[in-house]
Design a protein around this motif. Sequence first.
Motif, PDB file in Angstrom:
ATOM      1  N   VAL A  21     -26.944 -48.787  45.376  1.00  0.00           N
ATOM      2  CA  VAL A  21     -26.940 -47.657  44.442  1.00  0.00           C
ATOM      3  C   VAL A  21     -25.744 -47.807  43.508  1.00  0.00           C
ATOM      4  N   TRP A  22     -25.980 -47.567  42.225  1.00  0.00           N
ATOM      5  CA  TRP A  22     -24.860 -47.568  41.263  1.00  0.00           C
ATOM      6  C   TRP A  22     -24.526 -46.133  40.911  1.00  0.00           C
ATOM      7  N   ILE A  23     -23.277 -45.746  41.175  1.00  0.00           N
ATOM      8  CA  ILE A  23     -22.754 -44.416  40.841  1.00  0.00           C
ATOM      9  C   ILE A  23     -21.465 -44.625  40.065  1.00  0.00           C
ATOM     10  N   ASP A  24     -21.344 -43.985  38.924  1.00  0.00           N
ATOM     11  CA  ASP A  24     -20.203 -44.280  38.054  1.00  0.00           C
ATOM     12  C   ASP A  24     -18.849 -44.051  38.727  1.00  0.00           C
ATOM     13  N   ALA A  25     -18.754 -43.038  39.581  1.00  0.00           N
ATOM     14  CA  ALA A  25     -17.478 -42.737  40.237  1.00  0.00           C
ATOM     15  C   ALA A  25     -17.010 -43.880  41.130  1.00  0.00           C
ATOM     16  N   PHE A  26     -17.952 -44.751  41.528  1.00  0.00           N
ATOM     17  CA  PHE A  26     -17.613 -45.901  42.376  1.00  0.00           C
ATOM     18  C   PHE A  26     -17.884 -47.232  41.675  1.00  0.00           C
ATOM     19  N   GLY A  27     -18.558 -47.195  40.524  1.00  0.00           N
ATOM     20  CA  GLY A  27     -18.852 -48.415  39.778  1.00  0.00           C
ATOM     21  C   GLY A  27     -17.825 -48.714  38.706  1.00  0.00           C
ATOM     22  N   ILE A  28     -16.943 -47.749  38.439  1.00  0.00           N
ATOM     23  CA  ILE A  28     -15.892 -47.905  37.434  1.00  0.00           C
ATOM     24  C   ILE A  28     -14.564 -47.498  38.065  1.00  0.00           C
ATOM     25  N   ILE A  29     -13.531 -48.314  37.902  1.00  0.00           N
ATOM     26  CA  ILE A  29     -12.202 -47.953  38.421  1.00  0.00           C
ATOM     27  C   ILE A  29     -11.671 -46.820  37.556  1.00  0.00           C
ATOM     28  N   GLN A  30     -11.556 -45.641  38.140  1.00  0.00           N
ATOM     29  CA  GLN A  30     -11.322 -44.433  37.368  1.00  0.00           C
ATOM     30  C   GLN A  30      -9.927 -44.335  36.762  1.00  0.00           C
ATOM     31  N   ASP A  31      -8.962 -45.050  37.284  1.00  0.00           N
ATOM     32  CA  ASP A  31      -7.605 -44.998  36.720  1.00  0.00           C
ATOM     33  C   ASP A  31      -7.234 -46.324  36.053  1.00  0.00           C
ATOM     34  N   ASP A  32      -8.232 -47.052  35.581  1.00  0.00           N
ATOM     35  CA  ASP A  32      -8.004 -48.327  34.896  1.00  0.00           C
ATOM     36  C   ASP A  32      -8.724 -48.270  33.550  1.00  0.00           C
TER      37      ASP A  32
END
Length: 496
Positions: A71-82
């Motif tokens: 599953v792709w979920i943005d909160a885990f597919g993108i490093i949120q502090d980068d």
Amino acid sequence: MCSTPKLLVTQGRQATYMALSYSWGLEVRHNLQLRKRTLETLQREGIVESEMTRSHREALQIARMLGYRYVWIDAFGIIQDDDDDWAAQSRQIADVYGNADLTLIAGRSDDSRLGFIQNVPSPSVPPCSIRYRSPGSSTSEDSTCYIGLQLTKATGPVEKRAWCFQESNLSRRKVTFGEQQLSFKCRHSNIYEDGSYVTHVPGNWLRDLSIRPSADRKVEPMDVLKRWYELTMQYSLTEVYDPTDNFATLCGVAKRFQEALQDSRYLAGIWECDLLRGLLWRSRRLYLGPNSRQPLRRPLGVKQLQGQAIERAPSWSWLALEGPIIQATGKHYEKVFSNEANLRCRPLHNDGGTWSPDTWDPDVIVYPFPQCRLNITGFILEVRRSSIPTASYGRKHRWNYSAARIKEHAVLLEAVSDAKQSTGDHFSGSIVAIGLFDVEDQGSSMALYAMCLTYEEGLMLEKTEDGYYRRLGVFSVEEDGVFSGVSSDMRSVTLI
């Protein structure tokens, strides 16, 4: 999918997966998300589901039921502090959702902490129960029939989110938890829980942006542009928490159109091959249709820019403001722009249609954005806002809008200088145009300038201290003589 989910860095590996499209919620920050410090832990030890936002947990639940392992979920597919990873992944959104086997749309929820499976609103009118007994029935007991209002096909709050607008349009197969019912959409049809359905013509990338344009499927440029204008009008109805994300939330869609319009540059939301038409966007305030009561507004920053008015696009771009717009589309504009004799300006450097010396493309998504100037050869007339109320203007105007709305929102423009043509006509102080400001309550005292784009319409501008011009709105020509036969007065204009 394993019982304890783990973060997988794909590193080029391919597999079938499901993607989630949802609304985080206003200023919601998830307790558990991918950050620099959690990257290794989420890969090695896994994700503690009980700490996930409810919408995330429900997405995993549905993925397991449908047999998806990934599953792709943005909160885990993108490093949120980068910031660099955010920019890189945002540029890949077209592929992320376009390649997903299925996109799950949590349409009915505007807060990811509340989930979306059970979040169903009650109908405005409850179902009515009717007792009945079938003729010839062997039983003496009555049955009950429930009759209620037709279920809405509306997606729900997510439909108004700019990120979700893009994700939905780029997905090839979708299950939507809508406002009142479930639906399934693929390239062939839309099927709704109430039994209704709509069929599509498969293979049309203009309607299915998950399909890449290809050379063997010839599409006329004007058809491509029509679809672009249609989508941008829909997009203008959406909202985004951080207004500086405006180019990122349209990046994937713009890339699809760039592939089709290979010979045209993307300039801050407008295509260079159709620039003059693209510049004639306007507020819906004169329009009688939906959302016409909502004005355009200047975006206010969040985070470090909290509450500050920000410039997030050139003044001439529709992406500079927030709110519903109307594009210059329809048979009338097709006729106007099909004949170059109807146009009243041209690129300053007439080298094949290059309007801007600056570089811009769909991958420009990180704020602050670069400068994008338009260098134009055109005729500019200094005007002022007339003190005469628009309601008392008796002449028939060119704009095909509601007369009542024109009286309510438009302004009369009169020439400042003694504009004179070879005929000897004098126009100083006379009404030469009807204008509509992009943002209301402008131009009461400032110096204004009118520049025609076509023989009947143009832009209202203000002049900056350094000699450039900013867009303020659009106008409709009322006095042809003052704007015609002025080729000798054409001059260079730079819009910023």
